[in-house]
Enzyme design. Structure first.
Site, short mmCIF file in Angstrom:
data_model
loop_
_atom_site.label_atom_id
_atom_site.label_comp_id
_atom_site.label_asym_id
_atom_site.label_seq_id
_atom_site.Cartn_x
_atom_site.Cartn_y
_atom_site.Cartn_z
N CYS A 157 -4.31 -2.27 6.09
CA CYS A 157 -4.13 -0.93 5.54
C CYS A 157 -5.39 -0.45 4.81
O CYS A 157 -5.85 -1.08 3.86
CB CYS A 157 -2.94 -0.95 4.58
SG CYS A 157 -2.58 0.62 3.81
N CYS A 187 0.83 -1.20 0.00
CA CYS A 187 0.00 0.00 0.00
C CYS A 187 0.87 1.25 0.00
O CYS A 187 0.58 2.22 -0.71
CB CYS A 187 -0.92 -0.02 1.22
SG CYS A 187 -2.01 1.41 1.33
#
EC number: 2.8.1.13
Length: 370
Positions: free
Chosen positions: A205, A105
């Protein structure tokens, strides 16, 4: 300070609604930057879920931007997140590995999609509330940018940032890298931020804190199978191999099963140790230091070296999981990946997780454990 902020231009700050990114925006404004706060929406499959905090986070970020007097914008990267991060997340679990989506991410969303968007807004830099540092050094190859650990060792996030490259680091500011978390909270209270006491985010995330098994079941077909000892004794049934990781103790569902006992009738706990995808079997072992849970070598692939070139073979330190103490090791890198040999056997080295290499405080890069 390691990171000297000299040129005062436009900087876009990733504002999540949390205290770290809020203080980051305030600090940069105090230093003379033209600050633009940008909130990223990166998940929208279940916006109405009780576990989705996006609306409140957006309101918190906008409120802080208004209070400190900076421009505020919103961008939706949900499509990019699903294509670049979440698809890989599901592939890894399907293959029996345990991925770390925060690492991907950062590389694909926070420091790629976000960076590209910030540049389109006329920014010279981006900034986030990560606890890490960047240092520019002059070398025979010209100026290079090093990724360093944060001064607050308990909050250092360089492990999650090891896939960043020179182009990304050259545009990135980490104002919190020189501060301790207690100082950040103190600043937030002193300037009157309403989110000064807001708890740190955890969970996957951008997806947040929600029951993992329930969440994964929505996207990944799983099948129950046997839980076995190394000798082949069946102890119970697992709910699907994707729900278990190496070294897992809780949630195995075999707590009442007795294995080898001591003279006083007590016994060591059971730990998840191996996955047999072909036979859909989960192997468990008894005892924290069972040989199946210890590794003195590892192989990693899908490697990123922060400098752009592999370090020379030799002695370094590595982490095979976040918050782990640096472990002395020997590195041998090649075109396909790298091998690490540890002075002391490492516990529960998990395929899919990142092995991250350090030379002192400098994060050299890392790769995915296979």
């Amino acid at each position: 300070m390691v990171q000297t902020l000299q040129k005062k231009g436009r900087v876009v700050v990733g504002m999540s609604g949390g205290v770290d990114s809020s203080v980051t925006a305030w600090l940069l404004k105090q230093q003379g930057y033209e600050v633009v706060g940008l909130f990223m929406k990166n998940w929208e499959d279940d916006d109405d879920s009780e576990y989705c905090s996006t609306r409140q986070d957006l309101l918190d970020a906008a409120s802080v931007a208004d209070l400190i007097g900076v421009e505020f914008e919103y961008v939706n990267f949900a499509s990019e997140y699903k294509d670049r991060v979440f698809a890989d997340f599901l592939r890894e679990y399907s293959a029996g590995r345990t991925p770390n989506p925060d690492v991907l991410c950062n590389a694909e969303i926070k420091f790629k999609a976000f960076l590209d968007h910030a540049m389109s807004l006329g920014a010279e830099h981006i900034a986030t509330g990560h606890y890490a540092r960047v240092r520019a050094v002059d070398t025979a190859r010209g100026q290079r940018f090093q990724l360093l650990k944060a001064l607050d060792a308990s909050k250092d996030q360089s492990y999650f940032l090891h896939r960043l490259n020179q182009a990304q680091l050259s545009r990135t500011l980490f104002p919190l890298g020189e501060l301790h978390k207690t100082e950040v909270r103190r600043i937030a209270h002193e300037i009157g931020l309403h989110n000064a006491a807001k708890k740190d985010s955890t969970g996957i995330c951008f997806i947040g804190e929600r029951p993992f098994r329930e969440f994964l079941n929505r996207y990944l077909p799983t099948a129950p199978g046997p839980i076995l000892t190394p000798e082949g004794r069946r102890l119970g049934q697992h709910h699907g191999l994707a729900f278990y990781t190496l070294g897992q103790r809780k949630g195995l569902g075999i707590g009442g099963v007795k294995g080898q006992q001591r003279e006083d009738g007590t016994a060591d706990a059971w730990y998840s140790a191996r996955k047999d995808l072909k036979n859909n079997a989960l192997y468990v072992v008894q005892g924290h230091d069972h040989p199946w849970l210890l590794s003195d070598t590892l192989r990693a692939q899908d490697v990123n070296w922060v400098d752009g070139e592999a370090p020379a073979a030799g002695a370094y330190a590595a982490k095979t999981r976040y918050r782990q103490a640096d472990a002395p090791c020997e590195l041998r890198a090649d075109e396909a990946g790298f091998d690490l040999s540890f002075a002391q056997a490492q516990w529960a080295v998990t395929p899919g997780q990142s092995a991250v290499l350090y030379d002192g405080d400098v994060c050299l890069g890392g790769g995915i454990i296979i």
